[in-house]
Structures are given as C-alpha cells and as structure tokens.
Design a protein around this motif. Structure first.
Motif, PDB file in Angstrom:
ATOM      1  N   ASP A  35       0.849  -1.189   0.000  1.00  0.00           N
ATOM      2  CA  ASP A  35       0.000   0.000   0.000  1.00  0.00           C
ATOM      3  C   ASP A  35       0.883   1.238   0.000  1.00  0.00           C
ATOM      4  N   THR A  36       0.264   2.398  -0.041  1.00  0.00           N
ATOM      5  CA  THR A  36       1.014   3.648  -0.122  1.00  0.00           C
ATOM      6  C   THR A  36       1.508   4.133   1.239  1.00  0.00           C
ATOM      7  N   TYR A  59      -3.106  -7.307  -0.701  1.00  0.00           N
ATOM      8  CA  TYR A  59      -3.547  -5.945  -1.000  1.00  0.00           C
ATOM      9  C   TYR A  59      -5.055  -5.905  -1.210  1.00  0.00           C
ATOM     10  N   THR A  60      -5.582  -4.701  -1.144  1.00  0.00           N
ATOM     11  CA  THR A  60      -7.023  -4.465  -1.316  1.00  0.00           C
ATOM     12  C   THR A  60      -7.336  -4.267  -2.793  1.00  0.00           C
ATOM     13  N   HIS A  63      -5.681  -1.818  -5.381  1.00  0.00           N
ATOM     14  CA  HIS A  63      -4.287  -1.995  -5.793  1.00  0.00           C
ATOM     15  C   HIS A  63      -4.171  -3.203  -6.696  1.00  0.00           C
ATOM     16  N   CYS A 104       2.791  -0.858  -8.429  1.00  0.00           N
ATOM     17  CA  CYS A 104       1.327  -0.863  -8.438  1.00  0.00           C
ATOM     18  C   CYS A 104       0.850  -0.132  -9.686  1.00  0.00           C
ATOM     19  N   HIS A 109       0.021   5.591  -7.717  1.00  0.00           N
ATOM     20  CA  HIS A 109       0.504   4.826  -6.572  1.00  0.00           C
ATOM     21  C   HIS A 109       1.996   4.501  -6.663  1.00  0.00           C
ATOM     22  N   MET A 114       4.850   2.829  -4.153  1.00  0.00           N
ATOM     23  CA  MET A 114       4.513   1.416  -4.350  1.00  0.00           C
ATOM     24  C   MET A 114       5.307   0.855  -5.525  1.00  0.00           C
TER      25      MET A 114
END
Length: 209
Positions: A35-36, A59-60, A63, A104, A109, A114
């Motif tokens: 993530d960031t 990751y979600t 992303h 990413c 991102h 990322m």
C-alpha cells in the motif's frame, strides 16, 4: 504396511525440506503491506531473498501488482507490464537469481512509493576454508661452506645446574603452535538441512511405534 510407512515418511521429509528451504516474504512485513502508507524501500533493505523463496503480496481491490522492466520501474510506466496480478493475495516464487521489479498499476501509486526492486541471490555455498599460515622455511647451512666446529672453552662454559636454563636436563621451550583458523560459521543451507533431517527422523520414529 512397511511400504506405506516408507512412502509416508518420504512424503513428510519432502514437505519438511520444502518448508525448511523456502522462506516466505510478505511484502511490507507484519506491520505493513502492499500500500502507499508502508515504507516499502526500508522493508526491502531489511530482507535477504534467495532462490526458492516466495514473495507474497497482500492488498485491497484498489491496488494490483505489475511486474515490469527496470526502465518501467524507474519511470513508473504501467502500459507494458511483464505480468499483472489482481487477486489480492499474490504469491510469486523466486526461481532464479537476479533482479525483478514490481509496481502498483493504480494511477499515482507507483510515484507514491509502491515500487520495489527484488534482488534474488543464488543458493549460498559453504565458504572456502582460509589457508593456514605457512611457517617460514628453516635456514639450512650451505653444503659448500660448512661451519667450523668450535669446542667451548672450559673457562668460558658455566657449569650446568639442574633446572638452570642451560642445563641439558631442562625441557626445551616448545615452539608455539600455529592456531588453526576458526571453523566457518554454518550457512543457511546447512542449518536447514539439519532441521529437515531432524524432523524426518522424529516422524520415522513416531510411525515405527
């Protein structure tokens, strides 16, 4: 029955070997992620990657993971990735030594941090033993010019006393023994192999009961 036990033992040993030899690296560590908000560069610097390890991205849905070339990694270019992953739990085996690059693909991102560069090392080999210091060659008299024999004068020769440094009965000082180089530290592969064999032996004993 004996054949079945042998097959079970071999399977278990293979599983233990695989677990011992491979290390799983979850990107970002236990307190971070892909993530960031995670300092991914610091995380990469704290890791050692070797052939046989696994790189895990969690990751979600906002992303993804793109494997790219070095040029695209450095410029955050997302238009021509080598591989694209969007499953949220991506496991990438590190099967060969060398550098690989991941970013990413979500707009902005990569420029926010990322992006990672993974340098995979080949399986470590035992270091070669350092050569022991060689003793200097002893000087030998030249055969062409033998040294003249001289007999000590009784007036100049002190009487040998028991225990005195010049007594023939006194033990001669032993030359210092060269210290052998310390044994090289056990490498990662040796430790994993011993651990695997230990697990296998315990399992075989349990199955034999």
């Amino acid at each position: 029955m004996a054949v079945l036990r042998t097959l079970v033992c071999l399977t278990a040993i293979g599983m233990f070997m695989e677990l011992a030899m491979a290390a799983n690296h979850t990107v970002g560590g236990a307190s971070g992620g892909w993530d960031t908000s995670t300092d991914l560069q610091s995380w990469v610097a704290s890791q050692t990657f070797a052939v046989g390890d696994n790189l895990i991205f969690q990751y979600t849905p906002n992303h993804d993971v793109l494997e790219v070339t070095k040029a695209d990694h450095d410029s955050c270019q997302t238009s021509s990735p080598l591989q694209t992953y969007t499953d949220g739990n991506t496991v990438i085996p590190l099967t060969s030594p060398g550098k690989r690059y991941f970013i990413c693909g979500t707009l902005g991102h990569c420029s926010q941090g990322m992006q990672i560069e993974i340098d995979t090392l080949a399986t470590s080999t035992p270091p070669s033993a350092s050569p022991s210091p060689s003793s200097p060659p002893s000087a030998s008299p030249s055969p062409s010019s033998p040294a003249p024999e001289t007999s000590p004068s009784p007036a100049n020769t002190p009487e040998s006393a028991p225990g005195s440094p010049l007594s023939p009965d006194a033990p001669s000082a032993e030359s210092p023994t060269l210290a052998s180089p310390p044994p090289s530290s056990a490498n990662k592969s040796s430790f994993r192999t011993c651990l695997t064999l230990g697990f296998g032996l315990v399992l075989m004993v349990l199955l034999a009961l």
